[in-house]
Design an enzyme around this catalytic site. Structure first.
Site, PDB file in Angstrom:
ATOM      1  N   ARG A  38     -61.260  29.434  -6.040  1.00  0.00           N
ATOM      2  CA  ARG A  38     -61.922  30.653  -6.539  1.00  0.00           C
ATOM      3  C   ARG A  38     -63.131  31.021  -5.692  1.00  0.00           C
ATOM      4  O   ARG A  38     -63.434  32.202  -5.526  1.00  0.00           O
ATOM      5  CB  ARG A  38     -62.327  30.476  -7.996  1.00  0.00           C
ATOM      6  N   LYS A 198     -44.773  29.543 -24.524  1.00  0.00           N
ATOM      7  CA  LYS A 198     -44.604  30.304 -25.768  1.00  0.00           C
ATOM      8  C   LYS A 198     -44.201  31.752 -25.564  1.00  0.00           C
ATOM      9  O   LYS A 198     -44.774  32.438 -24.722  1.00  0.00           O
ATOM     10  CB  LYS A 198     -45.945  30.310 -26.515  1.00  0.00           C
ATOM     11  N   GLY A 346     -51.549  29.808 -13.078  1.00  0.00           N
ATOM     12  CA  GLY A 346     -51.823  28.613 -12.280  1.00  0.00           C
ATOM     13  C   GLY A 346     -50.588  27.761 -12.037  1.00  0.00           C
ATOM     14  O   GLY A 346     -50.418  27.189 -10.961  1.00  0.00           O
ATOM     15  N   GLY A 369     -55.424  35.206 -17.847  1.00  0.00           N
ATOM     16  CA  GLY A 369     -55.398  36.191 -18.942  1.00  0.00           C
ATOM     17  C   GLY A 369     -55.453  37.629 -18.446  1.00  0.00           C
ATOM     18  O   GLY A 369     -54.778  38.506 -18.981  1.00  0.00           O
TER      19      GLY A 369
HETATM   20  P1  AMP Z   1     -47.885  28.878 -20.033  1.00  0.00           P
HETATM   21  O1  AMP Z   1     -49.324  28.483 -20.020  1.00  0.00           O
HETATM   22  O2  AMP Z   1     -47.453  29.618 -21.241  1.00  0.00           O
HETATM   23  O3  AMP Z   1     -47.433  29.514 -18.739  1.00  0.00           O
HETATM   24  O4  AMP Z   1     -47.082  27.511 -20.167  1.00  0.00           O
HETATM   25  C1  AMP Z   1     -47.099  26.526 -19.188  1.00  0.00           C
HETATM   26  C2  AMP Z   1     -46.655  25.241 -19.810  1.00  0.00           C
HETATM   27  O5  AMP Z   1     -45.351  25.392 -20.334  1.00  0.00           O
HETATM   28  C3  AMP Z   1     -46.601  24.114 -18.818  1.00  0.00           C
HETATM   29  O6  AMP Z   1     -47.558  23.147 -19.183  1.00  0.00           O
HETATM   30  C4  AMP Z   1     -45.185  23.559 -18.984  1.00  0.00           C
HETATM   31  O7  AMP Z   1     -45.140  22.142 -19.028  1.00  0.00           O
HETATM   32  C5  AMP Z   1     -44.764  24.111 -20.324  1.00  0.00           C
HETATM   33  N1  AMP Z   1     -43.307  24.169 -20.416  1.00  0.00           N
HETATM   34  C6  AMP Z   1     -42.468  24.844 -19.617  1.00  0.00           C
HETATM   35  N2  AMP Z   1     -41.191  24.590 -19.971  1.00  0.00           N
HETATM   36  C7  AMP Z   1     -41.224  23.729 -21.000  1.00  0.00           C
HETATM   37  C8  AMP Z   1     -40.234  23.077 -21.793  1.00  0.00           C
HETATM   38  N3  AMP Z   1     -38.926  23.284 -21.560  1.00  0.00           N
HETATM   39  N4  AMP Z   1     -40.638  22.263 -22.790  1.00  0.00           N
HETATM   40  C9  AMP Z   1     -41.955  22.065 -23.000  1.00  0.00           C
HETATM   41  N5  AMP Z   1     -42.933  22.642 -22.298  1.00  0.00           N
HETATM   42  C10 AMP Z   1     -42.579  23.459 -21.300  1.00  0.00           C
END
Ligand code: AMP
Length: 389
Positions: A38, A198, A346, A369
């Site tokens: 950054r 999510k 990231g 975000g």
């Molecule tokens: P986000 O911050 O929403 O982009 O989510 C990133 C996180 O999603 C990472 O820490 C990944 O380990 C998790 N993730 C991705 N695929 C899976 C999965 N199939 N099961 C559990 N966690 C996951």
């Protein structure tokens, strides 16, 4: 860009307040900066200002000190690293407002870094008196903190009303240029790749991008919420049971644009090196941890035909090897496509680096975000407040 930028300002002998994003990760204990990405991203604007005769005041937040001074979240280590990167002294202020800071105002060619803005609760409250005090330090205001542009804080929004002139910095300009390019009249086929944990974090992004793109490739844990909503077996995969109705609505509204994994890497636990296999139907007691080989093939084919690609979020639990394979394969496919590609978040960036293809990506966004809000079609408050050209 329609907003005034630092290029439009006469910086000579002016005191410039530059809001930067120096929210760097620090190692616990010795406060070593573990990634100076950054700081480096701000260097073009900092150097530009100094080359054009400015006296520079830099301001940022770091971490979540919750409105109280906290030595563990001091910007002092950043001042030292910045000195090395700039090859010139950087004075460190003991605070971001007050008489001591006023006494340290820099002369032309000097750089002063203010202490963590969030040591004052007024920063996040966008308090007008606090914003006015920050503004009183300068002649010109430049916002280069794209990563904070979705927050209406005193240093990102409030102080603009109290400065004689405001403009966007070069990083801000670059981020907006690419994000605008891929979302407003992109070259088609335009493909979005969305992954991560999510669905609920990305509802607005899915909804907005489905109006723009030709295909939306879904991976990561959020795929299982969609698959369950379709009545498919998901075993004990991570999912959001309270979002099944929403997933059904999104499947209907996005029509045939949304693609889901057709096979999965499954394991009985999320652990580095855990025994795993590729299946089409996830058995009871197993969890999906990555997209499978057929899915990689299908998605890669769509990616190869794309002219524009927007990617946010990993395809699996890529932090735990070998469950990074799907994400790394997608990173390589994006790099090989020759499409204009913008990658945000990231995790996707780490995958791009792990695949060794960073130089083939058109733009890697520094915002988390802020990038998601932009992709959701929301106007960023810190951008909206800047004057048009
Ligand atoms: P986000 O911050 O929403 O982009 O989510 C990133 C996180 O999603 C990472 O820490 C990944 O380990 C998790 N993730 C991705 N695929 C899976 C999965 N199939 N099961 C559990 N966690 C996951």
């Amino acid at each position: 860009m329609s907003k005034l930028t630092i290029h439009n300002l006469d910086l000579k002998n002016k005191r410039v307040f530059m809001r930067v994003d120096f929210n760097v990760p620090l190692a616990p204990g010795d406060q070593e900066i573990t990634s100076d990405k950054r700081i480096r991203a701000s260097l073009p604007s900092i150097n530009y200002a100094l080359e054009h005769g400015a006296a520079l005041i830099l301001a940022s937040h770091l971490g979540r000190p919750k409105g109280k001074p906290n030595p563990e979240m001091s910007l002092k280590p950043v001042a030292r690293r910045l000195e090395q990167l700039l090859g010139r002294p950087v004075k460190m202020a003991p605070d971001c407002i007050g008489p001591q800071v006023e006494a340290m105002k820099p002369a032309t060619g000097e750089v002063l870094l203010l202490e963590n803005l969030r040591f004052h609760p007024e920063e996040e409250k966008n308090d007008p008196a606090f914003a006015k005090q920050l503004a009183s330090l300068c002649d010109l205001y430049v916002n280069d903190a794209f990563g904070s542009a979705h927050r209406a804080h005193a240093s990102t929004v409030g102080m603009v009303a109290f400065v004689p002139k405001a403009a966007a910095g070069l990083l801000m300009e670059q981020e907006l240029k690419y994000l605008t390019m891929v979302t407003k009249n992109p070259a088609h086929p335009c493909v979005a790749i969305l992954g991560g944990a999510k669905v609920s974090d990305k509802i607005e992004v899915i909804f907005n991008l489905s109006k723009i793109v030709d295909k939306l490739l879904v991976g990561g844990a959020m795929a299982y919420t969609f698959l369950k909503a379709q009545g498919r077996p998901v075993g004990k995969s991570l999912l959001e049971d309270d979002k099944l109705d929403l997933a059904r609505q999104l499947l209907t509204s996005t029509q045939d644009k949304l693609m889901l994994p057709v096979d999965h890497v499954v394991a009985s636990e999320v652990k580095q090196g855990a025994a795993n296999q590729v299946v089409e139907a996830i058995p009871d007691g197993m969890m999906g941890v990555d997209i499978g080989t057929k899915t990689v093939e299908q998605y890669s084919k769509v990616i190869a035909g794309a002219k524009t690609i927007i990617w946010n979020g990993p395809m699996g639990v890529f932090e735990k090897l070998p469950f990074d394979k799907g994400t790394v394969a997608i990173a390589k496919a994006v790099a090989q496509s020759g499409a204009v590609s913008v990658v945000g978040g990231g995790d996707s960036e780490k995958a791009i680096k792990a695949a060794g293809v960073a130089e083939k990506i058109s733009h890697i966004s520094t915002g988390g975000g802020a990038t998601l809000e932009f992709l959701a079609g929301i106007e960023l408050v810190g951008v909206a407040i800047l004057p048009d050209k």
